[in-house]
Design a protein around this motif. Sequence first.
Motif, PDB file in Angstrom:
ATOM      1  N   ILE A  17     -65.768  24.386 -60.267  1.00  0.00           N
ATOM      2  CA  ILE A  17     -66.750  24.745 -61.284  1.00  0.00           C
ATOM      3  C   ILE A  17     -66.182  24.503 -62.673  1.00  0.00           C
ATOM      4  CG2 ILE A  17     -68.119  26.643 -62.235  1.00  0.00           C
ATOM      5  CD1 ILE A  17     -68.094  27.892 -59.474  1.00  0.00           C
ATOM      6  N   LYS A  18     -66.993  23.876 -63.520  1.00  0.00           N
ATOM      7  CA  LYS A  18     -66.666  23.774 -64.936  1.00  0.00           C
ATOM      8  C   LYS A  18     -67.613  24.703 -65.672  1.00  0.00           C
ATOM      9  CE  LYS A  18     -64.873  19.131 -64.803  1.00  0.00           C
ATOM     10  NZ  LYS A  18     -64.907  17.780 -65.303  1.00  0.00           N
ATOM     11  N   VAL A  19     -67.068  25.688 -66.350  1.00  0.00           N
ATOM     12  CA  VAL A  19     -67.875  26.674 -67.063  1.00  0.00           C
ATOM     13  C   VAL A  19     -67.705  26.441 -68.556  1.00  0.00           C
ATOM     14  CG1 VAL A  19     -68.323  29.128 -67.421  1.00  0.00           C
ATOM     15  CG2 VAL A  19     -67.494  28.320 -65.201  1.00  0.00           C
ATOM     16  N   PRO A  20     -68.773  26.005 -69.244  1.00  0.00           N
ATOM     17  CA  PRO A  20     -68.653  25.782 -70.680  1.00  0.00           C
ATOM     18  C   PRO A  20     -68.268  27.081 -71.388  1.00  0.00           C
ATOM     19  CG  PRO A  20     -70.746  24.948 -69.838  1.00  0.00           C
ATOM     20  CD  PRO A  20     -70.090  25.723 -68.727  1.00  0.00           C
ATOM     21  N   GLY A  21     -67.340  26.973 -72.326  1.00  0.00           N
ATOM     22  CA  GLY A  21     -66.940  28.124 -73.113  1.00  0.00           C
ATOM     23  C   GLY A  21     -65.899  29.007 -72.453  1.00  0.00           C
ATOM     24  N   LEU A  22     -65.516  28.699 -71.231  1.00  0.00           N
ATOM     25  CA  LEU A  22     -64.510  29.515 -70.541  1.00  0.00           C
ATOM     26  C   LEU A  22     -63.229  28.696 -70.416  1.00  0.00           C
ATOM     27  CD1 LEU A  22     -64.314  32.359 -69.362  1.00  0.00           C
ATOM     28  CD2 LEU A  22     -64.843  31.396 -67.146  1.00  0.00           C
ATOM     29  N   GLU A  23     -62.458  28.666 -71.488  1.00  0.00           N
ATOM     30  CA  GLU A  23     -61.175  27.987 -71.562  1.00  0.00           C
ATOM     31  C   GLU A  23     -61.252  26.488 -71.332  1.00  0.00           C
ATOM     32  OE1 GLU A  23     -58.561  30.027 -68.881  1.00  0.00           O
ATOM     33  OE2 GLU A  23     -59.131  31.966 -69.699  1.00  0.00           O
ATOM     34  N   LYS A  24     -62.456  25.921 -71.312  1.00  0.00           N
ATOM     35  CA  LYS A  24     -62.637  24.477 -71.140  1.00  0.00           C
ATOM     36  C   LYS A  24     -61.740  23.902 -70.036  1.00  0.00           C
ATOM     37  CE  LYS A  24     -64.082  23.532 -75.868  1.00  0.00           C
ATOM     38  NZ  LYS A  24     -65.042  24.444 -76.024  1.00  0.00           N
ATOM     39  N   LYS A  25     -61.722  24.586 -68.916  1.00  0.00           N
ATOM     40  CA  LYS A  25     -60.926  24.186 -67.763  1.00  0.00           C
ATOM     41  C   LYS A  25     -61.817  24.007 -66.563  1.00  0.00           C
ATOM     42  CE  LYS A  25     -56.213  25.326 -67.284  1.00  0.00           C
ATOM     43  NZ  LYS A  25     -55.174  26.175 -66.812  1.00  0.00           N
ATOM     44  N   THR A  26     -61.298  23.349 -65.562  1.00  0.00           N
ATOM     45  CA  THR A  26     -61.964  23.283 -64.281  1.00  0.00           C
ATOM     46  C   THR A  26     -61.338  24.346 -63.395  1.00  0.00           C
ATOM     47  OG1 THR A  26     -62.374  20.927 -64.503  1.00  0.00           O
ATOM     48  CG2 THR A  26     -62.455  21.829 -62.279  1.00  0.00           C
ATOM     49  N   PHE A  27     -62.188  25.073 -62.665  1.00  0.00           N
ATOM     50  CA  PHE A  27     -61.726  26.171 -61.827  1.00  0.00           C
ATOM     51  C   PHE A  27     -61.980  25.848 -60.367  1.00  0.00           C
ATOM     52  CE2 PHE A  27     -60.962  29.250 -65.109  1.00  0.00           C
ATOM     53  CZ  PHE A  27     -61.734  28.778 -66.154  1.00  0.00           C
ATOM     54  N   LEU A  28     -60.979  26.068 -59.539  1.00  0.00           N
ATOM     55  CA  LEU A  28     -61.178  26.045 -58.098  1.00  0.00           C
ATOM     56  C   LEU A  28     -61.465  27.491 -57.726  1.00  0.00           C
ATOM     57  CD1 LEU A  28     -60.941  24.554 -55.308  1.00  0.00           C
ATOM     58  CD2 LEU A  28     -58.679  25.586 -55.198  1.00  0.00           C
ATOM     59  N   ILE A  29     -62.701  27.768 -57.344  1.00  0.00           N
ATOM     60  CA  ILE A  29     -63.104  29.123 -56.982  1.00  0.00           C
ATOM     61  C   ILE A  29     -63.027  29.245 -55.461  1.00  0.00           C
ATOM     62  CG2 ILE A  29     -64.949  30.837 -57.066  1.00  0.00           C
ATOM     63  CD1 ILE A  29     -64.010  30.095 -59.853  1.00  0.00           C
ATOM     64  N   CYS A  75     -56.713  27.927 -60.360  1.00  0.00           N
ATOM     65  CA  CYS A  75     -57.149  28.471 -59.074  1.00  0.00           C
ATOM     66  C   CYS A  75     -57.598  29.915 -59.297  1.00  0.00           C
ATOM     67  CB  CYS A  75     -55.998  28.442 -58.076  1.00  0.00           C
ATOM     68  SG  CYS A  75     -56.396  29.203 -56.489  1.00  0.00           S
ATOM     69  N   VAL A  76     -58.813  30.219 -58.877  1.00  0.00           N
ATOM     70  CA  VAL A  76     -59.359  31.573 -59.035  1.00  0.00           C
ATOM     71  C   VAL A  76     -59.824  32.061 -57.665  1.00  0.00           C
ATOM     72  CG1 VAL A  76     -61.030  33.023 -60.229  1.00  0.00           C
ATOM     73  CG2 VAL A  76     -60.135  30.974 -61.359  1.00  0.00           C
ATOM     74  N   PRO A  77     -58.952  32.783 -56.944  1.00  0.00           N
ATOM     75  CA  PRO A  77     -59.378  33.315 -55.658  1.00  0.00           C
ATOM     76  C   PRO A  77     -60.209  34.582 -55.860  1.00  0.00           C
ATOM     77  CG  PRO A  77     -57.060  33.793 -56.022  1.00  0.00           C
ATOM     78  CD  PRO A  77     -57.544  33.013 -57.209  1.00  0.00           C
ATOM     79  N   LEU A  78     -61.352  34.625 -55.225  1.00  0.00           N
ATOM     80  CA  LEU A  78     -62.233  35.791 -55.290  1.00  0.00           C
ATOM     81  C   LEU A  78     -62.251  36.403 -53.896  1.00  0.00           C
ATOM     82  CD1 LEU A  78     -65.200  34.255 -57.324  1.00  0.00           C
ATOM     83  CD2 LEU A  78     -63.147  35.388 -58.180  1.00  0.00           C
ATOM     84  N   ALA A  79     -61.378  37.358 -53.674  1.00  0.00           N
ATOM     85  CA  ALA A  79     -61.248  37.955 -52.351  1.00  0.00           C
ATOM     86  C   ALA A  79     -61.964  39.298 -52.315  1.00  0.00           C
ATOM     87  CB  ALA A  79     -59.782  38.137 -51.993  1.00  0.00           C
TER      88      ALA A  79
END
Length: 140
Positions: A17-29, A75-79
């Motif tokens: 996911i690329k979230v505009p305005g959130l550190e301009k990074k790509t996140f692996l959720i 990497c953003v693990p949502l456990a």
Amino acid sequence: MQYTQDCRPFTCKHAIIKVPGLEKKTFLICVYVTSLLNPAILDESCSTAGAAAVAAESRKHVANDPKCTELGWACVPLAVETYGNWGVEAQETFSRLASLLAASHSVSKSKATADIYGRLNLTLTRSVARAILARGLRPK
């Protein structure tokens, strides 16, 4: 927001996911549901509410951080535990997303947070129901 599922080197059900305005990074959720009855994590689940989810988040970092770093991603693990306790990192991520949603939709952060958890709970409940039905277990 961009989303894709084709990311084979990672060890989880995931979204990129690329979230505009959130550190301009790509996140692996990585969304991960951990069963508290799993013998492999029984010790973790007995210690404190949410401990198994926090341990699952750590395991996902160990498994996925090297590839994420190579790609310049986070990497953003949502456990979440089967009884509903989310890991600390998941809660922090939801709080940050709620702040962005609140600002962009002119609602309170508490309303945005409740919406996030409500949608996630509904999605997870539906997924569990689909899994049960796929196993051929039907209510009497």
